[in-house]
Design an enzyme around this catalytic site. Sequence first.
Site, PDB file in Angstrom:
ATOM      1  N   ASN A  20     -12.549  -3.396   2.728  1.00  0.00           N
ATOM      2  CA  ASN A  20     -13.489  -2.283   2.724  1.00  0.00           C
ATOM      3  C   ASN A  20     -14.420  -2.439   1.530  1.00  0.00           C
ATOM      4  OD1 ASN A  20     -12.185  -1.078   4.955  1.00  0.00           O
ATOM      5  ND2 ASN A  20     -10.675  -0.129   3.620  1.00  0.00           N
ATOM      6  N   ASP A  33       0.856  -1.188   0.000  1.00  0.00           N
ATOM      7  CA  ASP A  33       0.000   0.000   0.000  1.00  0.00           C
ATOM      8  C   ASP A  33       0.893   1.239   0.000  1.00  0.00           C
ATOM      9  OD1 ASP A  33      -3.239   0.470   1.025  1.00  0.00           O
ATOM     10  OD2 ASP A  33      -1.839   2.164   0.985  1.00  0.00           O
ATOM     11  N   ILE A  34       0.531   2.212  -0.839  1.00  0.00           N
ATOM     12  CA  ILE A  34       1.340   3.419  -0.989  1.00  0.00           C
ATOM     13  C   ILE A  34       1.259   4.297   0.265  1.00  0.00           C
ATOM     14  CG2 ILE A  34      -0.383   4.995  -1.990  1.00  0.00           C
ATOM     15  CD1 ILE A  34       1.728   5.623  -4.182  1.00  0.00           C
ATOM     16  N   GLN A  76     -14.590   2.073   1.233  1.00  0.00           N
ATOM     17  CA  GLN A  76     -13.861   1.672   0.024  1.00  0.00           C
ATOM     18  C   GLN A  76     -13.603   2.880  -0.862  1.00  0.00           C
ATOM     19  OE1 GLN A  76     -15.902  -1.180  -2.458  1.00  0.00           O
ATOM     20  NE2 GLN A  76     -14.083  -1.576  -3.694  1.00  0.00           N
ATOM     21  N   HIS A  97      -9.978  -5.641  -3.216  1.00  0.00           N
ATOM     22  CA  HIS A  97      -8.637  -5.785  -2.652  1.00  0.00           C
ATOM     23  C   HIS A  97      -8.738  -6.172  -1.189  1.00  0.00           C
ATOM     24  CE1 HIS A  97      -9.845  -1.543  -2.402  1.00  0.00           C
ATOM     25  NE2 HIS A  97      -9.215  -1.507  -1.241  1.00  0.00           N
TER      26      HIS A  97
HETATM   27  P1  AMP Z   1      -9.679   1.231   0.215  1.00  0.00           P
HETATM   28  O1  AMP Z   1     -10.040   2.385   1.086  1.00  0.00           O
HETATM   29  O2  AMP Z   1      -9.879  -0.090   0.890  1.00  0.00           O
HETATM   30  O3  AMP Z   1     -10.347   1.307  -1.136  1.00  0.00           O
HETATM   31  O4  AMP Z   1      -8.124   1.302   0.043  1.00  0.00           O
HETATM   32  C1  AMP Z   1      -7.465   1.649  -1.123  1.00  0.00           C
HETATM   33  C2  AMP Z   1      -6.014   1.637  -0.767  1.00  0.00           C
HETATM   34  O5  AMP Z   1      -5.267   1.741  -1.944  1.00  0.00           O
HETATM   35  C3  AMP Z   1      -5.572   2.762   0.162  1.00  0.00           C
HETATM   36  O6  AMP Z   1      -5.042   2.213   1.360  1.00  0.00           O
HETATM   37  C4  AMP Z   1      -4.506   3.506  -0.653  1.00  0.00           C
HETATM   38  O7  AMP Z   1      -3.410   3.927   0.142  1.00  0.00           O
HETATM   39  C5  AMP Z   1      -4.086   2.446  -1.655  1.00  0.00           C
HETATM   40  N1  AMP Z   1      -3.580   2.966  -2.913  1.00  0.00           N
HETATM   41  C6  AMP Z   1      -4.135   3.914  -3.711  1.00  0.00           C
HETATM   42  N2  AMP Z   1      -3.376   4.128  -4.791  1.00  0.00           N
HETATM   43  C7  AMP Z   1      -2.313   3.286  -4.684  1.00  0.00           C
HETATM   44  C8  AMP Z   1      -1.168   3.037  -5.493  1.00  0.00           C
HETATM   45  N3  AMP Z   1      -0.955   3.686  -6.653  1.00  0.00           N
HETATM   46  N4  AMP Z   1      -0.262   2.118  -5.069  1.00  0.00           N
HETATM   47  C9  AMP Z   1      -0.462   1.463  -3.914  1.00  0.00           C
HETATM   48  N5  AMP Z   1      -1.534   1.641  -3.113  1.00  0.00           N
HETATM   49  C10 AMP Z   1      -2.444   2.546  -3.493  1.00  0.00           C
END
Ligand code: AMP
Length: 120
Positions: free
Chosen positions: A94, A34-35, A101, A107
């Site tokens: 989520n 996760d970024i 989400q 994911h």
């Molecule tokens: P969610 O709230 O469960 O939809 O989480 C989406 C997740 O994706 C978040 O924790 C973000 O930090 C992560 N995310 C968004 N863009 C990227 C990316 N380019 N690379 C890695 N993680 C990402």
Amino acid sequence: MTHHDPNCIFCKIIAGQIPSRKVYEDEELYAFHDISPWAPIHFMIVPKAHIPSLAQAGPEHEALLGRIMSLAPKLALEQGCRPYPEGGFRVVVNTGTDGGQEVHHLHVHVMGGPRPWLRG
Ligand code: AMP
Ligand code: ZN
């Protein structure tokens, strides 16, 4: 044929169009860090097929979901989570707006490492 959504950020990551820190890959799954991590170890496992969320998962996805759930503990240990029961990890999916989400490609978050965490 795996379904891809050209506007989906995780489909672009899986296709290599957006860089990511890969944790694992096979024919149907991709895992990457996760970024914006909440915990010392925080990665996500995603199906390569574009399934918008857990709400769209049906009986045809049972094997795929099972594979994700059994991969999680293996990758958690590989990424440095201490073994159960002292260590362990958290798995979060989520789903939808009320579920928090933000990215609409299914994911599974896997978080672990020593506490305190940034969140959770
Ligand atoms: P969610 O709230 O469960 O939809 O989480 C989406 C997740 O994706 C978040 O924790 C973000 O930090 C992560 N995310 C968004 N863009 C990227 C990316 N380019 N690379 C890695 N993680 C990402
Ligand atoms: Zn997608």
